[in-house]
Every structure is written in C-alpha cells, then in structure tokens.
Motif scaffolding. Structure first.
Motif, short mmCIF file in Angstrom:
data_model
loop_
_atom_site.label_atom_id
_atom_site.label_comp_id
_atom_site.label_asym_id
_atom_site.label_seq_id
_atom_site.Cartn_x
_atom_site.Cartn_y
_atom_site.Cartn_z
N ASN A 143 -1.78 37.24 4.78
CA ASN A 143 -2.50 38.27 4.42
C ASN A 143 -1.80 39.63 5.01
O ASN A 143 -1.85 39.77 6.40
CB ASN A 143 -4.13 38.22 4.73
CG ASN A 143 -4.73 39.62 4.21
OD1 ASN A 143 -4.20 40.35 3.60
ND2 ASN A 143 -5.98 39.59 4.64
N ASP A 144 -1.13 40.56 4.40
CA ASP A 144 -0.64 41.83 4.70
C ASP A 144 -0.84 42.96 3.71
O ASP A 144 -0.29 43.62 3.78
CB ASP A 144 0.63 41.68 5.13
CG ASP A 144 1.12 42.86 5.99
OD1 ASP A 144 0.29 43.53 6.57
OD2 ASP A 144 2.53 42.82 6.31
N LYS A 147 -5.85 47.23 4.17
CA LYS A 147 -6.99 46.38 5.42
C LYS A 147 -7.91 46.53 4.85
O LYS A 147 -8.80 45.69 5.36
CB LYS A 147 -6.65 47.39 6.66
CG LYS A 147 -4.99 47.57 6.70
CD LYS A 147 -4.20 46.30 6.66
CE LYS A 147 -2.89 46.54 6.71
NZ LYS A 147 -2.01 45.23 6.53
N TYR A 150 -9.19 43.17 3.76
CA TYR A 150 -8.89 42.17 4.62
C TYR A 150 -10.29 40.83 4.78
O TYR A 150 -10.19 39.80 4.56
CB TYR A 150 -8.95 42.20 6.23
CG TYR A 150 -7.19 42.41 6.56
CD1 TYR A 150 -6.46 42.66 5.34
CD2 TYR A 150 -6.80 42.11 7.55
CE1 TYR A 150 -5.04 43.00 5.56
CE2 TYR A 150 -5.18 42.49 7.77
CZ TYR A 150 -4.47 42.71 6.82
OH TYR A 150 -3.13 42.94 7.13
N TRP A 154 -9.77 37.12 3.50
CA TRP A 154 -10.14 35.76 4.07
C TRP A 154 -11.16 35.14 3.45
O TRP A 154 -10.92 33.61 3.35
CB TRP A 154 -10.73 36.32 5.45
CG TRP A 154 -11.40 35.21 6.09
CD1 TRP A 154 -12.85 35.11 6.45
CD2 TRP A 154 -10.88 34.08 6.85
NE1 TRP A 154 -13.21 33.97 7.14
CE2 TRP A 154 -11.94 33.21 7.51
CE3 TRP A 154 -9.64 33.74 7.19
CZ2 TRP A 154 -12.11 32.11 8.23
CZ3 TRP A 154 -9.34 32.34 7.79
CH2 TRP A 154 -10.62 31.79 8.24
N ALA A 169 -2.64 36.71 9.31
CA ALA A 169 -2.75 37.96 8.90
C ALA A 169 -2.05 39.00 9.88
O ALA A 169 -2.32 38.68 11.05
CB ALA A 169 -4.30 38.44 8.73
N VAL A 172 -4.01 42.86 12.70
CA VAL A 172 -5.07 42.72 12.91
C VAL A 172 -5.80 43.55 14.62
O VAL A 172 -6.86 43.53 14.78
CB VAL A 172 -5.72 41.15 13.24
CG1 VAL A 172 -5.44 40.47 11.95
CG2 VAL A 172 -4.76 40.45 14.33
N ILE A 194 -11.21 45.47 9.41
CA ILE A 194 -10.43 44.40 10.04
C ILE A 194 -11.30 44.07 11.34
O ILE A 194 -11.25 42.81 11.75
CB ILE A 194 -9.00 45.16 10.91
CG1 ILE A 194 -8.28 45.88 9.75
CG2 ILE A 194 -8.66 44.54 12.05
CD1 ILE A 194 -7.03 46.53 10.17
N HIS A 197 -13.14 41.34 9.74
CA HIS A 197 -12.31 40.14 9.19
C HIS A 197 -11.91 39.46 10.54
O HIS A 197 -12.14 38.02 10.42
CB HIS A 197 -10.82 40.80 8.65
CG HIS A 197 -9.76 39.91 8.62
ND1 HIS A 197 -8.96 39.63 9.83
CD2 HIS A 197 -9.38 39.25 7.77
CE1 HIS A 197 -8.00 38.99 9.38
NE2 HIS A 197 -8.30 38.30 8.13
#
Length: 226
Positions: A143-144, A147, A150, A154, A169, A172, A194, A197
């Motif tokens: 995962n990039d 944001k 996120y 997930w 990811a 983070v 984030i 996440h």
C-alpha cells in the motif's frame, strides 16, 4: 488540521540522515542502470518513490516469503514494482495500479529496459476498484496509495493475504507527524487516517506487525498461520 507550536516541530525525521547515509553505503550499487534513471527523475520532479533502502527491503521481504503474486495499491511509475518483480522471478506476477496513464507508460518503459515488464500487469484507475475486480489471494499486498485511503485499503487487503503472507505499507510515520501532538498536515485528515490505519493493524489478532523507520516508515504485517 492542527497547528504547530514553538515547542513542537512540524515534522520529525524518523531516521538520522547520517545513519541513512551509512546504510545506503552498504547497499549494492550493481542494480540495473534504469534504477538510477528512475531515482534521478524522482529527485528532479520531487516524486515520492520509496528509495533504494526501502526498495532493497521490499525485495528481501518478498524473497523471504517466496512471493509470486503481489498487488500494489499505488505504483507511481514502477519503482517499487521493480523490486517486487525482481524478487517474484520469471513465474511471478506483480499487479500495479495508478491513476495516471503517463505513469503507466513510464513504468512499462523502465521495466522493459530492466527485462521485468513480463512480470508486471499495470492497470490505470483507482487501486481499490482494480483490487475488487481482481480475483484470488495474494502473497503480498503493498500500500502506497493516497494516505486518506489507508484504513479502507487495509480492511480490503487483510482478508485476501495468504497465511504467512505480508501486508506492507509505506509512509506510516508520515514524516513524524504520527508522534506529534501538533502538526501541519499536507492534506487535511491524512495523519488521522494513518494513525487509524496503524492502530487497526497492531490491534488485529490475525497479524504480527512491526514498523521499520527507514525512509518514512514501512509497516510489515505478517498474517499468522493458524
């Protein structure tokens, strides 16, 4: 969006630059010349690639779990895919996603130059939609993406990772904002996303997780083999 104070810096460097420079000196410089070209383009255009240290880390992780099927949420112009494709081997497959067709064109050119294009399927569009339309289980979900997405990513990815497989990811630590009481966000809500996440991952009983502070923080969560 929160405001910075005099006693709290806007961002923190997760890794001391001198330590990062030393670590970089240990990394092999024998990779394909196209890698240096991709890095030069990123520096010139301020494009957020993961960089050489994280790239080597991704390749090592993929080899460790013998990853043959990898899905990338957010691929840019193929920098992280370069490392995953190397690790996956001739019989591996990396599914890339990005919203910009120009990034796809660049990625295909770079990966073809490195003789890796045949290991990569690149889709233009929203990563989550491509993921939904792609069947099967993955060895790694990476995962990039934006944001703010996120937590959603997930939740989507966790149930489609095989036991012993990995969720990875980038960003983070978000330039240290996750550790600050007061900060200025690049996009309102992204730091909170984030933080949510990361909390979801570390509180999930089905995964073991750790954050490598290199670059901007890389979380690695391994799905337990029940």
């Amino acid at each position: 969006m929160q405001s910075p104070t005099v006693s709290n810096p806007v961002v923190l460097a997760p890794l001391n630059p001198a330590i990062e420079k030393y670590m970089r000196s240990l990394v092999s410089q024998t990779d394909h010349p196209v890698l240096a070209e991709m890095e030069a383009v990123a520096e010139k255009n301020n494009f957020p690639i993961v960089g050489r240290l994280v790239g080597v880390f991704l390749e090592t992780l993929a080899k460790t779990v013998n990853a043959k099927r990898i899905f990338e949420f957010g691929s840019g112009y193929g920098y992280s895919a370069y490392w995953f494709a190397k690790a996956a081997g001739m019989d591996g497959r990396v599914i890339c996603t990005d919203g910009d067709p120009l990034n796809k064109e660049q990625a295909e050119r770079y990966l073809k130059s490195a003789d890796l294009a045949q290991r990569v399927d690149f889709h233009v569009g929203i990563a989550q939609e491509t993921f939904t339309q792609t069947e099967g289980i993955f060895d790694i979900c990476y995962n990039d993406a934006d944001k703010g997405d996120y937590p959603q990513i997930w939740r989507m990815a966790k149930d489609r990772i095989r036991p012993g497989g990995l969720y990875i990811a980038h960003n983070v630590l978000w330039h240290g904002r996750v550790a600050l009481e007061h900060y200025v966000d690049i996009v309102p809500g992204w730091t909170e996303a984030i933080l949510e996440h990361n909390s979801l991952i570390f509180n999930d009983p089905e995964f073991d997780a750790f954050i490598n502070p290199t670059r901007d923080g890389v979380v690695v969560a391994r799905k337990k083999e029940m």
